[in-house]
Design a protein around this motif. Structure first.
Motif, mmCIF file in Angstrom:
data_model
loop_
_atom_site.group_PDB
_atom_site.id
_atom_site.type_symbol
_atom_site.label_atom_id
_atom_site.label_comp_id
_atom_site.label_asym_id
_atom_site.label_seq_id
_atom_site.Cartn_x
_atom_site.Cartn_y
_atom_site.Cartn_z
ATOM 1 N N VAL A 1 0.839 -1.197 0.000
ATOM 2 C CA VAL A 1 0.000 0.000 0.000
ATOM 3 C C VAL A 1 0.877 1.251 0.000
ATOM 4 C CG1 VAL A 1 -1.951 -1.056 1.203
ATOM 5 C CG2 VAL A 1 -0.123 -0.006 2.527
ATOM 6 N N GLY A 2 0.235 2.363 -0.276
ATOM 7 C CA GLY A 2 0.893 3.662 -0.127
ATOM 8 C C GLY A 2 2.005 3.924 -1.121
ATOM 9 N N PRO B 1 0.246 8.832 5.405
ATOM 10 C CA PRO B 1 1.531 9.024 4.714
ATOM 11 C C PRO B 1 2.149 7.685 4.291
ATOM 12 C CG PRO B 1 1.462 10.310 6.715
ATOM 13 C CD PRO B 1 0.193 9.561 6.664
ATOM 14 N N ARG B 2 1.924 6.649 5.086
ATOM 15 C CA ARG B 2 2.550 5.369 4.795
ATOM 16 C C ARG B 2 1.686 4.484 3.915
ATOM 17 N NH1 ARG B 2 4.076 6.864 9.815
ATOM 18 N NH2 ARG B 2 6.297 6.681 10.161
ATOM 19 N N LEU C 1 13.829 0.465 5.655
ATOM 20 C CA LEU C 1 13.423 1.849 5.827
ATOM 21 C C LEU C 1 12.576 2.357 4.681
ATOM 22 C CD1 LEU C 1 14.607 3.482 8.284
ATOM 23 C CD2 LEU C 1 15.290 5.037 6.507
ATOM 24 N N THR C 2 12.792 1.838 3.474
ATOM 25 C CA THR C 2 12.063 2.425 2.352
ATOM 26 C C THR C 2 10.578 2.081 2.361
ATOM 27 O OG1 THR C 2 12.831 0.627 0.970
ATOM 28 C CG2 THR C 2 13.927 2.761 0.719
ATOM 29 N N ILE C 3 10.127 1.120 3.178
ATOM 30 C CA ILE C 3 8.673 0.969 3.281
ATOM 31 C C ILE C 3 8.122 1.945 4.318
ATOM 32 C CG2 ILE C 3 8.842 -1.475 2.705
ATOM 33 C CD1 ILE C 3 7.720 -1.957 5.618
ATOM 34 N N ASP C 4 8.996 2.742 4.929
ATOM 35 C CA ASP C 4 8.604 3.661 5.994
ATOM 36 C C ASP C 4 7.903 2.887 7.113
ATOM 37 O OD1 ASP C 4 8.254 5.899 7.429
ATOM 38 O OD2 ASP C 4 6.990 6.956 5.993
ATOM 39 N N PRO C 5 8.625 1.999 7.771
ATOM 40 C CA PRO C 5 7.952 1.138 8.747
ATOM 41 C C PRO C 5 7.560 1.902 9.998
ATOM 42 C CG PRO C 5 10.299 0.808 8.895
ATOM 43 C CD PRO C 5 10.082 1.800 7.784
#
Lengths: 359, 128, 109
Positions: free
Chosen positions: A214-215, A299-300, A348-352
């Protein structure tokens, strides 16, 4: 002959302040498989709905996450409003939209900083967070809180922004836009940054679809889905298109998020120009009865609020599906075949946001 | 050329004021809406107990008989729900934020005895 | 609720296969306790559409996993197994009640 070994990663890791643990199966330096385990900070916020009435639960809902707290509060309120058939006044919808987009900008700037930190570009990290600080100040000025805003309630919002405040904010956003344009060059054109992000952790369009990503994580693989198009708050009256990229690597995710910040600034300008006068909240009479799935774009990524009410002041069930929960399988897929040194950046790039995943 | 991008930012930062504040020598300036801590104007309180009922964390206790209003400072989450529900508007959220402490104190406010006439008036209103 | 089809636990896998064949992705799985039973809702999405499958199970019953059809389902199913104590069979990755490290096991049971 290559030797297989298992390297534990997290829950405490210098790069990632999020409590996720991965068992990385390595063949030399290459990751073959990753097995996640979460659940270090489970707080039982969904269970808490049995103790707090539906008005009080707004304060619990917005404490699910410290970054997208506004959207958690709003998503929960919108779900209850849908059940109770409350029409939110237009001004409240616009205010919610503005705060939502401010949250998106500050979340993405936070992420950009963390990304810079992950590949070791400390001063770039400081630059991003300095910009984010201005947004936190604007939040404090308009809502009274820097992280937890407490401005949502069932039926509308609690606080107003007058024209003067909006004008002031727009001026700050002009400055942020200028600064960000300069920083964007470093993020997208710098040689070292490119070396760390290009062709790392590619997720194809098909994989993103199958693994339910998603996102921005999904959009950077070429799927143009943005829940803001579903038409909650004031989004139907604003002009925007989902931002996508076809590449699907870490660079694309960075690119998509940066362009989303510019889009959000544009959305705030549109909303500030169109905001109507009027009431801040509609009265919430009686108790909710029924159920609703509310989908909002955080945002995520997509967050889902399922609320089931039984006609008393206590709800039967509140369930929050946070974006990171949906992004975990996609992240595990990108980890397969990557180098051990790239693991932190890939995560980090999935913005966990593991803490909000555990609720 | 691309390498010069960040150099410009660095040079600009080198010759400009720091973005941070010299804490604690220079105190933080709060905004008017900042939700720092709850304050009570005890004279105006009618001890209806709405704030303690509404408080999501149960940090506020109201003892009507003793005319005592107390709050656990570290139990309070600064949500402002009590301020909103107070019928007499005698509560307010004011800066600054609560300061760190070694203990978790409970602050109590007791309403001083009022003049007889005023007192009966107050009680009447509280009963309504 | 509109868009949600009620099914029996036996036809879950075949229904999920049909939906998968139509090109839907998995959005979420959610369990709710209703009186003495559990209600499990599966949501699937295609573009902006969302449809659902809903079934009721009795306490102590076992349900089939759809993680072989929808890979991300294993996380949701482990969550349901952990929080509600509903046993899910044939998951691709079974944490056996250890996805969440919680003090009181199966809090929603």
């Amino acid at each position: 002959m290559s030797v297989r070994s298992v390297v534990p990663f997290g829950p405490q890791h210098p790069v990632l302040p999020e409590p996720i643990h991965l068992d990385l199966v390595l063949e030399d330096e290459k990751v073959i498989e990753a097995i996640p385990s979460i659940g270090f900070v489970h707080r039982g916020l969904e269970k808490l709905v049995e103790k707090k009435d539906f008005q009080e639960y707004v304060y619990v809902a917005e404490r699910i996450c410290g970054i997208c707290s506004f959207m958690h509060g709003m998503g929960y309120c919108s779900a209850v409003e849908n059940i109770m058939d409350i029409t939110v006044p237009p001004r409240a919808n616009y205010l919610r939209t503005i705060w939502c987009e401010m949250s998106r900008i500050h979340s993405h700037l936070l992420w950009l900083g963390l990304l810079a930190d992950a590949f070791g570009f400390e001063s770039l990290f400081m630059q991003s967070w300095r910009m984010r600080e201005k947004i936190l100040d604007m939040f404090e000025m308009s809502t009274g809180g820097r992280v937890i805003f407490s401005v949502n309630k069932v039926g509308g919002v609690r606080k107003d922004m007058d024209q003067e405040m909006l004008r002031e904010f727009l001026k700050v956003f002009d400055g942020i836009e200028q600064d960000l344009k300069v920083l964007t060059k470093t993020f997208l054109e710098d040689y070292a940054v490119n070396g760390r992000l290009r062709d790392v952790g590619v997720l194809t369009r098909q994989q993103a679809h199958d693994l339910g990503a998603v996102g921005p994580f999904m959009r950077s693989s070429g799927i143009a889905l943005d829940n803001r198009k579903l038409g909650y708050a004031a989004y139907p009256e604003l002009d925007f298109e989902p931002i996508t990229s076809d590449v699907g690597d870490c660079y694309a995710r960075c690119d998509v998020r940066i362009r989303e910040i510019f889009q959000s600034i544009d959305l705030i300008r549109q909303a500030a120009a169109k905001i109507p006068e009027g009431e801040l909240a509609a009265a919430a009479k009686g108790f909710p009865q029924g159920e609703h799935f509310m989908r909002v774009e955080q945002p995520r990524g997509e967050a889902i609020y399922y609320v089931k009410a039984n006609g008393t002041k206590f709800l039967d069930r509140v369930r929050v599906r946070t974006p990171t929960f949906a992004n975990l399988p996609g992240m595990l897929e990108t980890l397969k075949g990557c180098q051990l040194a790239d693991v932190p950046i890939l995560i980090l790039t999935i913005d966990p946001c593991i803490s909000c995943t555990e609720r | 050329m691309n390498m010069m991008n960040f150099t410009r930012i660095v040079l600009k930062n080198l010759f400009s004021k720091p973005a941070t504040r010299n804490y604690p020598a220079q105190p933080k300036e709060f905004f008017a809406r900042t939700r720092g801590h709850v304050e009570i104007e005890i004279q105006a309180c009618i001890f209806c107990g709405l704030c303690s009922k509404k408080c999501p964390t149960g940090a506020i206790t109201v003892e009507r008989g003793e005319k005592k209003w107390s709050i656990e400072r570290f139990g309070c989450i600064q949500c402002g729900y009590c301020v909103e529900s107070c019928p007499k508007k005698c509560l307010c959220m004011c800066p600054p934020y609560p300061q760190p402490e070694a203990q978790k104190p409970t602050e109590a406010y007791v309403q001083p005895e009022l003049e007889p006439i005023e007192k009966s008036e107050k009680l009447d209103r509280a009963e309504q | 609720m509109e868009g949600i089809t009620t099914i029996g636990p036996g036809s879950l896998v075949s229904e999920a296969l049909k939906i998968h064949h139509d090109g839907y992705r998995l959005i979420q799985i959610c369990a709710t306790k209703i009186e003495d039973e559990y209600e499990i809702t599966y949501s699937f999405g295609k573009d902006y559409d969302m449809i659902g499958l809903r079934m009721r199970v009795m306490p102590g019953a076992e349900i089939m996993s759809i993680s072989n059809i929808y890979a991300p389902a294993f996380l949701y199913e482990n969550e349901i197994q952990d929080l509600f104590g509903i046993k899910v069979k044939l998951m691709t990755l079974d944490y056996e009640g250890n996805l969440y490290r919680i003090e009181h096991k199966k809090p929603f049971q």
